[in-house]
Design a protein around this motif. Sequence first.
Motif, short mmCIF file in Angstrom:
data_model
loop_
_atom_site.label_atom_id
_atom_site.label_comp_id
_atom_site.label_asym_id
_atom_site.label_seq_id
_atom_site.Cartn_x
_atom_site.Cartn_y
_atom_site.Cartn_z
N THR A 83 101.75 63.56 -16.27
CA THR A 83 102.16 64.72 -17.05
C THR A 83 103.65 64.66 -17.39
OG1 THR A 83 102.55 66.00 -15.04
CG2 THR A 83 100.36 66.14 -16.02
N ALA A 84 104.05 65.47 -18.37
CA ALA A 84 105.46 65.55 -18.78
C ALA A 84 106.19 66.53 -17.87
CB ALA A 84 105.57 66.00 -20.23
N PRO A 85 107.31 66.12 -17.27
CA PRO A 85 108.04 67.04 -16.38
C PRO A 85 108.86 68.08 -17.14
CG PRO A 85 109.16 64.93 -16.50
CD PRO A 85 107.92 64.78 -17.30
N PHE A 86 109.06 67.89 -18.44
CA PHE A 86 109.83 68.86 -19.23
C PHE A 86 109.38 68.75 -20.69
CE2 PHE A 86 112.49 65.06 -18.38
CZ PHE A 86 112.46 64.49 -19.64
N SER B 236 92.58 55.37 -19.43
CA SER B 236 91.34 55.81 -20.05
C SER B 236 91.56 56.79 -21.20
CB SER B 236 90.43 56.46 -18.99
OG SER B 236 91.08 57.61 -18.44
N ASP B 237 92.75 57.40 -21.25
CA ASP B 237 92.99 58.38 -22.31
C ASP B 237 94.50 58.50 -22.54
OD1 ASP B 237 92.15 60.49 -24.18
OD2 ASP B 237 93.18 61.84 -22.79
N VAL B 238 94.89 58.66 -23.81
CA VAL B 238 96.30 58.83 -24.19
C VAL B 238 96.40 60.05 -25.09
CG1 VAL B 238 98.30 57.83 -25.36
CG2 VAL B 238 96.77 56.36 -24.03
N SER B 239 97.35 60.94 -24.78
CA SER B 239 97.54 62.14 -25.60
C SER B 239 97.94 61.76 -27.02
CB SER B 239 98.60 63.03 -24.96
OG SER B 239 98.96 64.07 -25.84
N PRO B 240 97.44 62.46 -28.03
CA PRO B 240 97.85 62.17 -29.41
C PRO B 240 99.32 62.47 -29.67
CG PRO B 240 96.50 64.16 -29.31
CD PRO B 240 96.43 63.52 -27.97
N ASP B 241 99.95 63.27 -28.79
CA ASP B 241 101.39 63.55 -28.95
C ASP B 241 102.26 62.48 -28.30
OD1 ASP B 241 100.82 65.93 -30.27
OD2 ASP B 241 100.69 67.05 -28.39
N VAL C 263 99.46 66.62 -20.25
CA VAL C 263 98.99 65.32 -19.80
C VAL C 263 99.25 64.29 -20.90
CG1 VAL C 263 96.99 63.97 -19.06
CG2 VAL C 263 97.22 66.35 -18.33
N LEU C 264 100.03 63.28 -20.55
CA LEU C 264 100.36 62.23 -21.52
C LEU C 264 99.39 61.06 -21.45
CD1 LEU C 264 104.24 62.13 -20.98
CD2 LEU C 264 102.93 63.51 -22.61
N VAL D 295 112.02 57.40 -17.87
CA VAL D 295 110.93 56.46 -18.15
C VAL D 295 109.67 57.01 -17.48
CG1 VAL D 295 110.05 54.13 -17.80
CG2 VAL D 295 112.46 54.50 -18.36
N VAL D 296 108.62 57.22 -18.26
CA VAL D 296 107.35 57.71 -17.72
C VAL D 296 106.61 56.54 -17.09
CG1 VAL D 296 105.17 58.85 -18.24
CG2 VAL D 296 107.25 59.50 -19.46
N ALA D 297 106.23 56.69 -15.82
CA ALA D 297 105.55 55.61 -15.10
C ALA D 297 104.52 56.21 -14.15
CB ALA D 297 106.55 54.77 -14.31
N PRO D 298 103.38 55.53 -13.94
CA PRO D 298 102.36 56.04 -13.00
C PRO D 298 102.78 55.76 -11.56
CG PRO D 298 101.65 53.95 -13.90
CD PRO D 298 102.95 54.29 -14.59
#
Length: 423
Positions: free
Chosen positions: A184-187, A81-86, A98-99, A71-74
Amino acid sequence: MKRFIALLLPVLVLIGLVGGGFVLMQLFKPPVEKAEEQPRGLSVFAEAAELTDLSMTVAAQGEVRPKRQIVVAPQIAGRISDVSPDFLDGGFIRQGQVLVRLESADYELAVTRARSIVASAEQRLARERAEADLARQDIRELGIEDPSPLALREPQLAEATANLESAKAQLADAQLALNRTAVTAPFSGRVRERDADLGQFVSPGQSLGTIFATDVVEVSLPLSDDDLGRVGLPLAFAETKDNPGPQVTFTANVGGEMRTWEGRVRRTSAALNPQTRLINVIAELDDPYGEGADNGVPMAPGLFVNASIEGRMIQNVVKVPRAALRGVDEVFIGDGPAGELHIRKVDVAFSDEDGAYVRSGVEPGELAIVSPIQAAFEGMNIQVVERMPDGSLIPRTPRKMSDDEDTPETSTLVSGDVDGAAQ
C-alpha cells in the motif's frame, strides 16, 4: 607751374583733413574690452541621487524536489498478481491505496497451518491444567505437606502455556505475511516511476517503483555568507512559529509562459559545502499541485527555478545609478554651478542592476555622474547634463552669477540637443 600748384593744393588739404580725422578717431576711441572665456569642460551625463528605503533581495537558483520520496518495495517474496491502474508513471495515488498485490495462496495456507498448531497447543494446555488439578487433589488426599513442583505438574503446565504462546506468535507471523501481500501507499502523492509489472516474481526489498508526496516540495538554494547577511539568516536556522523564515518567490518558464509561486525559507543545511564554501538554504512550497499552483500549473519536482529571497529592510539610504559606482566604493559627483568633478568614497549597502544603495558619501539631490571618464581627478572641469526620470536632459553648465543670484539658469532639452555630451 602756378596752375599745377593751384590744382594740387585742394588735394593736399583733403588728404590732411582725412588723415587728421583718422588720427583723432584713434586717439579718442574707447579701449577694447577683452572677454575672458573659460575653457570648456568635458560634457558628462549625471542623475540625481535620491533618498529611499531599501528592501534587499537575494537571487538564487535550484532544482525542485519532493520533501518525501521513497522506493516502494515488498517485505515478502512472491509473484505479482495485481497492479493498481494508478500505479504507473505520473499516476496520482492516495494514502492506504493498494498499489501491488502478490499471490497469497502460500501465505493463506501458512495461516491455516498456524491456526491448527494454535488449536493443538490450546488442547494440550487444557489437558495439562486438568492433570495439574487432579495432582493437587491427590496430594491433599494423601496428606503430603511439601510436594515437589514436578508432582504438582507445574513444569508441564508452563511448557504447555509456552507452546500455546509460540503457536499464537506463529499465527500472527503468518497473518502478517498474508497482509503484506498487499503493498500500500504510505502517503498521498504521485508515482515517479514503476519498475515491476504483473506476473513478475519479486524478492523482499526489490524495487517496485518510486513515489513522492505532493503535500510539500522544497528547493535547495546555495547562498554565500554575504547573501545570508542580506537575508538576515544565521547559519543554524530553523523556522518556528515565533520566528518565520523569509518569503521566497519562485519563477520558471513552463510551456512558454513565466510562472510564479510563493514559498518560504524553512531551514538551513547543517554544514557548508566544502567545495563551494556556500551554505544551502531550504525553501518550501506547500500544496504545489493545489492551492500553491500558479493558475493550475504546479511547481513540479525536477523543475529548475529562479528564486528571489526577501531580505532585510534598510531605511534612509541614498540610491545612485549602478553606472555611477566606480570600482568598489567610489562615486563621481558633478557640481553643476561650479563645473567641477568631485570623487567621493561611499559606504555601499547593496547594489544590483537597478542601482547602488549607499549609507554615506552622497547626499540626496547631488548629481552622480554616469558617463565613463578616463583619468578623472578631483576638481576636474566638466559640463554636467542632468538626465531626468522622464528621459529629458537639463544642462547644468557653469556661468558667472551676479551677487543676487544663487542658482544657475537651466533649460530642458531633448536627447541630442546637447552638443558633445558624453555618451
